[in-house]
Design a protein around this motif. Structure first.
Motif, PDB file in Angstrom:
ATOM      1  N   SER A  14       0.843  -1.193   0.000  1.00 41.10           N
ATOM      2  CA  SER A  14       0.000   0.000   0.000  1.00 41.10           C
ATOM      3  C   SER A  14       0.882   1.249   0.000  1.00 41.10           C
ATOM      4  O   SER A  14       2.065   1.194   0.350  1.00 41.10           O
ATOM      5  CB  SER A  14      -0.900   0.002   1.242  1.00 41.10           C
ATOM      6  OG  SER A  14      -0.113   0.224   2.397  1.00 41.10           O
ATOM      7  N   PRO A  15       0.317   2.395  -0.375  1.00 41.89           N
ATOM      8  CA  PRO A  15       1.091   3.640  -0.318  1.00 41.89           C
ATOM      9  C   PRO A  15       1.637   3.924   1.092  1.00 41.89           C
ATOM     10  O   PRO A  15       2.745   4.428   1.239  1.00 41.89           O
ATOM     11  CB  PRO A  15       0.098   4.712  -0.760  1.00 41.89           C
ATOM     12  CG  PRO A  15      -0.877   3.980  -1.625  1.00 41.89           C
ATOM     13  CD  PRO A  15      -1.000   2.614  -0.998  1.00 41.89           C
ATOM     14  N   ALA A  16       0.873   3.599   2.119  1.00 41.59           N
ATOM     15  CA  ALA A  16       1.323   3.839   3.497  1.00 41.59           C
ATOM     16  C   ALA A  16       2.530   2.959   3.838  1.00 41.59           C
ATOM     17  O   ALA A  16       3.482   3.417   4.473  1.00 41.59           O
ATOM     18  CB  ALA A  16       0.189   3.582   4.481  1.00 41.59           C
ATOM     19  N   VAL A  17       2.497   1.710   3.423  1.00 37.41           N
ATOM     20  CA  VAL A  17       3.618   0.803   3.685  1.00 37.41           C
ATOM     21  C   VAL A  17       4.852   1.274   2.915  1.00 37.41           C
ATOM     22  O   VAL A  17       5.953   1.349   3.473  1.00 37.41           O
ATOM     23  CB  VAL A  17       3.254  -0.652   3.310  1.00 37.41           C
ATOM     24  CG1 VAL A  17       4.477  -1.547   3.346  1.00 37.41           C
ATOM     25  CG2 VAL A  17       2.175  -1.190   4.247  1.00 37.41           C
ATOM     26  N   LEU A  48       2.369  -6.019  10.386  1.00 33.48           N
ATOM     27  CA  LEU A  48       3.340  -5.649   9.362  1.00 33.48           C
ATOM     28  C   LEU A  48       4.184  -4.450   9.772  1.00 33.48           C
ATOM     29  O   LEU A  48       5.410  -4.479   9.634  1.00 33.48           O
ATOM     30  CB  LEU A  48       2.620  -5.361   8.036  1.00 33.48           C
ATOM     31  CG  LEU A  48       3.515  -4.938   6.875  1.00 33.48           C
ATOM     32  CD1 LEU A  48       4.589  -5.987   6.589  1.00 33.48           C
ATOM     33  CD2 LEU A  48       2.681  -4.664   5.640  1.00 33.48           C
ATOM     34  N   PHE A  49       3.563  -3.389  10.293  1.00 30.25           N
ATOM     35  CA  PHE A  49       4.330  -2.195  10.650  1.00 30.25           C
ATOM     36  C   PHE A  49       5.293  -2.451  11.804  1.00 30.25           C
ATOM     37  O   PHE A  49       6.356  -1.841  11.886  1.00 30.25           O
ATOM     38  CB  PHE A  49       3.397  -1.015  10.951  1.00 30.25           C
ATOM     39  CG  PHE A  49       2.893  -0.348   9.704  1.00 30.25           C
ATOM     40  CD1 PHE A  49       3.639   0.633   9.064  1.00 30.25           C
ATOM     41  CD2 PHE A  49       1.681  -0.716   9.141  1.00 30.25           C
ATOM     42  CE1 PHE A  49       3.187   1.241   7.896  1.00 30.25           C
ATOM     43  CE2 PHE A  49       1.206  -0.119   7.974  1.00 30.25           C
ATOM     44  CZ  PHE A  49       1.967   0.851   7.349  1.00 30.25           C
ATOM     45  N   ILE A  50       4.950  -3.366  12.690  1.00 26.84           N
ATOM     46  CA  ILE A  50       5.872  -3.723  13.780  1.00 26.84           C
ATOM     47  C   ILE A  50       7.060  -4.497  13.217  1.00 26.84           C
ATOM     48  O   ILE A  50       8.210  -4.259  13.609  1.00 26.84           O
ATOM     49  CB  ILE A  50       5.141  -4.505  14.883  1.00 26.84           C
ATOM     50  CG1 ILE A  50       4.140  -3.591  15.586  1.00 26.84           C
ATOM     51  CG2 ILE A  50       6.130  -5.101  15.878  1.00 26.84           C
ATOM     52  CD1 ILE A  50       3.230  -4.275  16.576  1.00 26.84           C
ATOM     53  N   ALA A  51       6.808  -5.400  12.283  1.00 28.66           N
ATOM     54  CA  ALA A  51       7.899  -6.140  11.649  1.00 28.66           C
ATOM     55  C   ALA A  51       8.827  -5.182  10.892  1.00 28.66           C
ATOM     56  O   ALA A  51      10.054  -5.323  10.946  1.00 28.66           O
ATOM     57  CB  ALA A  51       7.345  -7.210  10.715  1.00 28.66           C
ATOM     58  N   ILE A  52       8.242  -4.190  10.206  1.00 33.09           N
ATOM     59  CA  ILE A  52       9.042  -3.184   9.504  1.00 33.09           C
ATOM     60  C   ILE A  52       9.893  -2.405  10.505  1.00 33.09           C
ATOM     61  O   ILE A  52      11.104  -2.235  10.318  1.00 33.09           O
ATOM     62  CB  ILE A  52       8.134  -2.233   8.695  1.00 33.09           C
ATOM     63  CG1 ILE A  52       7.503  -2.977   7.507  1.00 33.09           C
ATOM     64  CG2 ILE A  52       8.914  -0.994   8.222  1.00 33.09           C
ATOM     65  CD1 ILE A  52       6.397  -2.211   6.807  1.00 33.09           C
ATOM     66  N   ARG A  53       9.266  -1.934  11.560  1.00 30.03           N
ATOM     67  CA  ARG A  53      10.001  -1.170  12.584  1.00 30.03           C
ATOM     68  C   ARG A  53      11.147  -1.985  13.160  1.00 30.03           C
ATOM     69  O   ARG A  53      12.284  -1.511  13.243  1.00 30.03           O
ATOM     70  CB  ARG A  53       9.043  -0.751  13.701  1.00 30.03           C
ATOM     71  CG  ARG A  53       9.745   0.038  14.812  1.00 30.03           C
ATOM     72  CD  ARG A  53       8.946   0.060  16.088  1.00 30.03           C
ATOM     73  NE  ARG A  53       8.856  -1.300  16.634  1.00 30.03           N
ATOM     74  CZ  ARG A  53       7.943  -1.691  17.509  1.00 30.03           C
ATOM     75  NH1 ARG A  53       7.015  -0.865  17.931  1.00 30.03           N
ATOM     76  NH2 ARG A  53       7.936  -2.930  17.969  1.00 30.03           N
ATOM     77  N   ASP A  54      10.862  -3.220  13.550  1.00 30.17           N
ATOM     78  CA  ASP A  54      11.889  -4.055  14.179  1.00 30.17           C
ATOM     79  C   ASP A  54      13.041  -4.358  13.225  1.00 30.17           C
ATOM     80  O   ASP A  54      14.209  -4.330  13.623  1.00 30.17           O
ATOM     81  CB  ASP A  54      11.270  -5.355  14.686  1.00 30.17           C
ATOM     82  CG  ASP A  54      10.326  -5.136  15.863  1.00 30.17           C
ATOM     83  OD1 ASP A  54      10.295  -4.010  16.423  1.00 30.17           O
ATOM     84  OD2 ASP A  54       9.613  -6.102  16.227  1.00 30.17           O
ATOM     85  N   ALA A  55      12.720  -4.638  11.952  1.00 31.79           N
ATOM     86  CA  ALA A  55      13.774  -4.950  10.984  1.00 31.79           C
ATOM     87  C   ALA A  55      14.657  -3.735  10.722  1.00 31.79           C
ATOM     88  O   ALA A  55      15.889  -3.847  10.689  1.00 31.79           O
ATOM     89  CB  ALA A  55      13.158  -5.461   9.681  1.00 31.79           C
ATOM     90  N   PHE A  56      14.047  -2.568  10.553  1.00 32.89           N
ATOM     91  CA  PHE A  56      14.849  -1.369  10.302  1.00 32.89           C
ATOM     92  C   PHE A  56      15.614  -0.932  11.553  1.00 32.89           C
ATOM     93  O   PHE A  56      16.738  -0.445  11.442  1.00 32.89           O
ATOM     94  CB  PHE A  56      13.990  -0.232   9.748  1.00 32.89           C
ATOM     95  CG  PHE A  56      13.869  -0.270   8.253  1.00 32.89           C
ATOM     96  CD1 PHE A  56      14.840   0.301   7.438  1.00 32.89           C
ATOM     97  CD2 PHE A  56      12.795  -0.898   7.650  1.00 32.89           C
ATOM     98  CE1 PHE A  56      14.739   0.252   6.059  1.00 32.89           C
ATOM     99  CE2 PHE A  56      12.681  -0.953   6.270  1.00 32.89           C
ATOM    100  CZ  PHE A  56      13.658  -0.372   5.471  1.00 32.89           C
TER     101      PHE A  56
END
Length: 105
Positions: free
Chosen positions: A15-18, A79-87
């Motif tokens: 999505s655009p937000a992701v 998904l956003f937590i996985a993104i945060r944790d990976a980055f």
């Protein structure tokens, strides 16, 4: 970054937000070290009847710097937590890389 960020997905809608969150996070990596060559991000939602430990979303961040590649791979139910944790993990690795380089110079 010398090469634009690459994003690949498997069973995840980009999505655009992701995409905006991924780009914001990648830009932040460059603030820690301006010689980041490339950043590749893979978003995945495992399929099938088996359940992977850590949740259904997996995010892998590959950061290439001169003579090295840093990899962070995290999973979460969100998904956003996985993104945060990976980055966040990639950012820590990049900070450690910069510190090691300073020790050698």
């Amino acid at each position: 970054m010398q090469i634009p960020m690459e994003i690949s997905t498997r069973d995840v809608t980009l999505s655009p937000a992701v995409e905006a969150e991924l780009r914001k996070r990648a830009d932040k990596l460059e603030r820690h070290y301006n010689r980041v060559t490339s950043c590749r991000v893979a978003l995945e939602r495992p399929t099938g009847n088996h359940h992977h430990d850590g949740g259904p979303y997996r995010v892998r961040v590959d950061v290439t710097v001169p003579r090295s590649e840093l990899v962070a791979d995290k999973q979460s139910e969100e998904l956003f937590i996985a993104i945060r944790d990976a980055f966040d993990a990639a950012e820590r690795q990049l900070e450690e890389f910069v510190d090691r380089r300073r020790d050698f110079t």
